[in-house]
Design a protein around this motif. Structure first.
Motif, mmCIF file in Angstrom:
data_model
loop_
_atom_site.group_PDB
_atom_site.id
_atom_site.type_symbol
_atom_site.label_atom_id
_atom_site.label_comp_id
_atom_site.label_asym_id
_atom_site.label_seq_id
_atom_site.Cartn_x
_atom_site.Cartn_y
_atom_site.Cartn_z
ATOM 1 N N PRO A 43 0.832 -1.205 0.000
ATOM 2 C CA PRO A 43 0.000 0.000 0.000
ATOM 3 C C PRO A 43 0.868 1.257 0.000
ATOM 4 O O PRO A 43 2.017 1.232 0.451
ATOM 5 C CB PRO A 43 -0.790 -0.123 1.307
ATOM 6 C CG PRO A 43 0.076 -0.958 2.194
ATOM 7 C CD PRO A 43 0.812 -1.907 1.297
ATOM 8 N N VAL A 44 0.305 2.354 -0.502
ATOM 9 C CA VAL A 44 1.020 3.630 -0.421
ATOM 10 C C VAL A 44 0.794 4.293 0.923
ATOM 11 O O VAL A 44 1.577 5.135 1.356
ATOM 12 C CB VAL A 44 0.599 4.593 -1.553
ATOM 13 C CG1 VAL A 44 0.975 4.021 -2.895
ATOM 14 C CG2 VAL A 44 -0.893 4.928 -1.487
ATOM 15 N N GLY A 45 -0.300 3.900 1.605
ATOM 16 C CA GLY A 45 -0.593 4.503 2.898
ATOM 17 C C GLY A 45 -1.520 3.625 3.714
ATOM 18 O O GLY A 45 -2.214 2.756 3.179
ATOM 19 N N ILE A 46 -1.500 3.851 5.027
ATOM 20 C CA ILE A 46 -2.391 3.156 5.945
ATOM 21 C C ILE A 46 -2.976 4.168 6.927
ATOM 22 O O ILE A 46 -2.432 5.256 7.121
ATOM 23 C CB ILE A 46 -1.656 2.034 6.734
ATOM 24 C CG1 ILE A 46 -0.421 2.593 7.452
ATOM 25 C CG2 ILE A 46 -1.284 0.882 5.814
ATOM 26 C CD1 ILE A 46 0.268 1.607 8.374
ATOM 27 N N HIS A 51 -8.769 3.504 18.290
ATOM 28 C CA HIS A 51 -7.870 2.898 19.271
ATOM 29 C C HIS A 51 -6.415 3.298 19.036
ATOM 30 O O HIS A 51 -5.561 3.055 19.887
ATOM 31 C CB HIS A 51 -7.973 1.372 19.218
ATOM 32 C CG HIS A 51 -9.267 0.831 19.695
ATOM 33 N ND1 HIS A 51 -9.747 1.049 20.979
ATOM 34 C CD2 HIS A 51 -10.203 0.071 19.078
ATOM 35 C CE1 HIS A 51 -10.909 0.452 21.123
ATOM 36 N NE2 HIS A 51 -11.214 -0.143 19.993
ATOM 37 N N ASP A 52 -6.125 3.870 17.876
ATOM 38 C CA ASP A 52 -4.753 4.166 17.499
ATOM 39 C C ASP A 52 -4.400 5.617 17.756
ATOM 40 O O ASP A 52 -5.270 6.455 18.001
ATOM 41 C CB ASP A 52 -4.531 3.810 16.022
ATOM 42 C CG ASP A 52 -4.734 2.328 15.752
ATOM 43 O OD1 ASP A 52 -4.164 1.531 16.514
ATOM 44 O OD2 ASP A 52 -5.474 1.980 14.816
ATOM 45 N N GLY A 53 -3.114 5.907 17.651
ATOM 46 C CA GLY A 53 -2.630 7.241 17.928
ATOM 47 C C GLY A 53 -1.978 7.881 16.723
ATOM 48 O O GLY A 53 -2.172 7.446 15.580
ATOM 49 N N PRO A 54 -1.169 8.911 16.963
ATOM 50 C CA PRO A 54 -0.545 9.641 15.858
ATOM 51 C C PRO A 54 0.565 8.865 15.150
ATOM 52 O O PRO A 54 1.001 9.268 14.072
ATOM 53 C CB PRO A 54 0.011 10.896 16.537
ATOM 54 C CG PRO A 54 0.175 10.518 17.978
ATOM 55 C CD PRO A 54 -0.915 9.553 18.275
ATOM 56 N N ALA A 55 1.030 7.785 15.755
ATOM 57 C CA ALA A 55 2.045 6.933 15.127
ATOM 58 C C ALA A 55 1.464 5.537 14.941
ATOM 59 O O ALA A 55 0.587 5.110 15.694
ATOM 60 C CB ALA A 55 3.302 6.869 15.999
ATOM 61 N N PRO A 56 1.936 4.787 13.953
ATOM 62 C CA PRO A 56 1.379 3.450 13.733
ATOM 63 C C PRO A 56 1.690 2.516 14.892
ATOM 64 O O PRO A 56 2.778 2.567 15.478
ATOM 65 C CB PRO A 56 2.058 2.989 12.438
ATOM 66 C CG PRO A 56 3.287 3.820 12.314
ATOM 67 C CD PRO A 56 2.956 5.137 12.949
ATOM 68 N N LEU A 72 -1.330 7.883 7.832
ATOM 69 C CA LEU A 72 -2.086 9.127 7.725
ATOM 70 C C LEU A 72 -2.776 9.532 9.016
ATOM 71 O O LEU A 72 -3.432 10.568 9.055
ATOM 72 C CB LEU A 72 -3.116 9.010 6.601
ATOM 73 C CG LEU A 72 -2.548 8.724 5.209
ATOM 74 C CD1 LEU A 72 -3.653 8.760 4.177
ATOM 75 C CD2 LEU A 72 -1.455 9.711 4.843
ATOM 76 N N GLY A 73 -2.637 8.718 10.074
ATOM 77 C CA GLY A 73 -3.272 9.047 11.334
ATOM 78 C C GLY A 73 -4.457 8.148 11.621
ATOM 79 O O GLY A 73 -4.644 7.112 10.981
ATOM 80 N N ALA A 74 -5.270 8.574 12.586
ATOM 81 C CA ALA A 74 -6.367 7.715 13.050
ATOM 82 C C ALA A 74 -7.471 8.556 13.653
ATOM 83 O O ALA A 74 -7.251 9.689 14.095
ATOM 84 C CB ALA A 74 -5.842 6.718 14.088
#
Length: 289
Positions: A43-46, A51-56, A72-74
């Motif tokens: 993928p080019v992005g996720i 439940h997620d934060g600013p980092a994967p 791209l965030g959450a």
């Protein structure tokens, strides 16, 4: 399907997405993106969920090359323009049986689908792990991924190993899956509600089922009731928002083998085989102790 005839795929909502040519810039929910990567699609992005934060969350990203894939965030940080900043020509999302796009606000999902094809894969509890995996495989192949026979062979081998370890023993190790919720309580998984845990049960692994009560997917127990279930192997939720197993069990139970567990499993054969291999290692360690 050839480039000349265009690209089409019917998702698990019964909606058909199409494009003049096979999509090359895939944006995906993190679980879908990591699964597609294992199946041969980068993928080019996720993006993540609430439940997620600013980092994967690296518990969810598998072997994704994060230096090459934009995160791209959450949650509330996601809007249509943010999602389209990756210039996707396809978005791959998941749902939990209701057809709703998980991880995106309904209005965001609606407006996104007006601008780019969106394929939704149902990862809900009514489907088996293999059924979900096959849907991701079908999608990956439609996007040009080649079949990986070596990965399938490895998965078959580790399943047979687990089946052999679990066979014919009344005192087989007891496997408990949980998500720590601090030092005093845990969310104990009901194995029948989780596709990856159902795989273990089907292979003969002795998974621990908490007593009936509140909670469809989890039974929330205090510390003493959790360990009263007498686990010989613990599968512990390692997602970023989960608590610490060390804090939960304190100075007790240090010898119990522990397997890192992601309740949002990746459905590619390599990632699945890796998890099953860790469970097999833990069962062997528990038998030897």
């Amino acid at each position: 399907m050839t480039e000349q005839s265009g690209w089409r795929f019917s998702d698990d909502r019964g909606r058909r997405s199409s494009a003049p040519r096979t999509p090359r810039r895939v944006l995906a929910y993190v679980q879908a993106g990591a699964t597609l990567w294992d199946l041969g699609v980068r993928p080019v992005g996720i993006y993540g969920s609430d439940h997620d934060g600013p980092a994967p969350d690296r518990a969810k990203t598998g072997t994704l090359p994060l230096e090459e894939v934009d995160y791209l965030g959450a949650g509330g940080s996601l809007d249509v323009e943010r999602l389209l900043s990756a210039e996707p020509d396809l978005v791959v999302a998941v749902s939990y049986g209701d057809g709703h796009v998980y991880g995106l606000a309904p209005e965001t999902a609606k407006h996104l689908e007006e601008r780019v094809p969106v394929v939704v894969v149902d990862v809900g509890q009514t489907r088996s792990f293999d059924e979900i995996g096959e849907r991701f495989t079908e999608l990956a192949r439609s996007l040009g991924a080649a079949q990986r026979t070596d990965a399938s062979r490895d998965l078959t081998a580790v399943r047979e190993r687990l089946r052999s370890l679990a066979a014919g023993s009344a005192d087989a190790p007891r496997v408990l899956a949980l998500s720590p919720a601090g030092p005093d309580r845990a969310h104990v998984a009901r194995p029948r509600m989780w596709p990856e845990l159902r795989v273990l049960t089907a292979l003969g692994v002795r998974t621990v089922e908490p007593a009936e009560g509140p909670g469809a997917n989890w039974s929330t127990l205090d510390r003493s009731d959790t360990f009263a279930l007498r686990p010989d192997v613990i599968l512990t939720d390692v997602r970023a928002h989960a608590g610490s197993l060390d804090a939960l069990r304190g100075s007790d139970d240090r010898a119990t083998p522990v397997v890192p567990w992601n309740p949002e499993p990746l459905y590619g054969p390599r990632d699945h085989a890796r998890f099953l291999g860790l469970v097999a290692d833990a069962l062997e360690a528990a038998r030897a102790s």
